[in-house]
Design an enzyme around this catalytic site. Structure first.
Site, PDB file in Angstrom:
ATOM      1  N   HIS A  23      34.138  -6.606   6.575  1.00 52.28           N
ATOM      2  CA  HIS A  23      34.788  -6.655   5.340  1.00 52.28           C
ATOM      3  C   HIS A  23      33.523  -7.515   3.909  1.00 52.28           C
ATOM      4  CE1 HIS A  23      38.906  -5.507   6.014  1.00 52.28           C
ATOM      5  NE2 HIS A  23      38.782  -6.156   7.241  1.00 52.28           N
ATOM      6  N   GLU A  88      42.265 -15.973  10.887  1.00 50.40           N
ATOM      7  CA  GLU A  88      43.682 -14.898  10.019  1.00 50.40           C
ATOM      8  C   GLU A  88      43.990 -13.926  10.892  1.00 50.40           C
ATOM      9  OE1 GLU A  88      43.554 -12.101   5.993  1.00 50.40           O
ATOM     10  OE2 GLU A  88      41.704 -12.789   6.788  1.00 50.40           O
ATOM     11  N   HIS A  89      42.928 -13.241  11.593  1.00 50.11           N
ATOM     12  CA  HIS A  89      43.578 -12.689  12.955  1.00 50.11           C
ATOM     13  C   HIS A  89      42.060 -13.617  14.037  1.00 50.11           C
ATOM     14  CE1 HIS A  89      41.937 -10.333   8.795  1.00 50.11           C
ATOM     15  NE2 HIS A  89      43.277  -9.474   8.984  1.00 50.11           N
TER      16      HIS A  89
END
Length: 205
Positions: A23, A88-89
């Site tokens: 990312h 977050e994930h």
């Protein structure tokens, strides 16, 4: 974050970690496991995949700077670490995925089982991916329509008996904080609705 035990293999863990590491240069990727064997093999797989991954320039930096492998003794410790990091994930691939679902409380979104991954959630099956980062999952969840709705609340005490009972508790709590003015809001109602002689500026009995 990937939470995994020996029910899955290192290639799966490494692929999913690096898929998120690409990312950006500061994308954290964390493996939490109770298997030293899986930890070691995942590190080897990460090296192997980085040698062939077209986005390795980004994913490799991210992994080097922000990648972690945390080896725990028990599932309870894995849960503790996962909730502390509050990713977050969070991808869970264990023999007790539903247990993690029931007990995790700090994350943006959960992805349960080896068939489910974050990319699937991003592109195809996901609900919402405006999610809390940097440990914000400890106190908030993902963006949803409720965040845009104006909400109101109200309270109404409907009986004299309730006003007196609640007033006594309120009076005592306020006096513990030395908030006499607050206490008097309760006391005046104890006097009026309960007929009790509460001295001014003192706690109701």
């Amino acid at each position: 974050m990937v939470i995994a035990d020996e029910t899955v293999d290192a290639e799966l863990c490494a692929t999913d970690l690096l898929g998120q590491a690409e990312h950006g240069y500061n994308s954290p990727a964390v493996l939490v496991t109770n298997s030293q064997k899986l930890a070691d093999e995942t590190l080897n797989e990460i090296d192997r995949i980085l040698a062939i991954l077209p986005t390795a320039d980004t994913a490799g930096v991210s992994w080097k700077e922000y990648g972690e492998v945390v080896v725990c003794d028990t599932y309870d410790e894995m849960l503790l670490v996962a909730n502390e990091i509050a990713s977050e994930h969070v991808q869970v691939m264990t023999d007790r995925d539903d247990w993690f679902l029931e007990n995790m409380h700090s994350y943006g979104a959960l992805f349960l089982g080896p068939r489910t991954n974050v990319s699937n959630g991003d592109k195809v099956i996901g609900t919402n991916h405006t999610l809390p980062t940097k440990k914000a999952g400890r106190y908030t969840g993902g963006l949803w329509v409720g965040k845009y709705l104006k909400t109101h609340s109200y309270q109404k005490i409907t009986t004299d008996e309730a006003a007196v009972k609640i007033g006594r508790y309120c009076s005592r709590l306020c006096m513990l904080e030395s908030f006499v003015g607050h206490a008097e809001q309760a006391n005046i109602r104890v006097r009026r609705y309960g007929g009790e002689d509460v001295p001014y500026g003192e706690a109701a009995k």
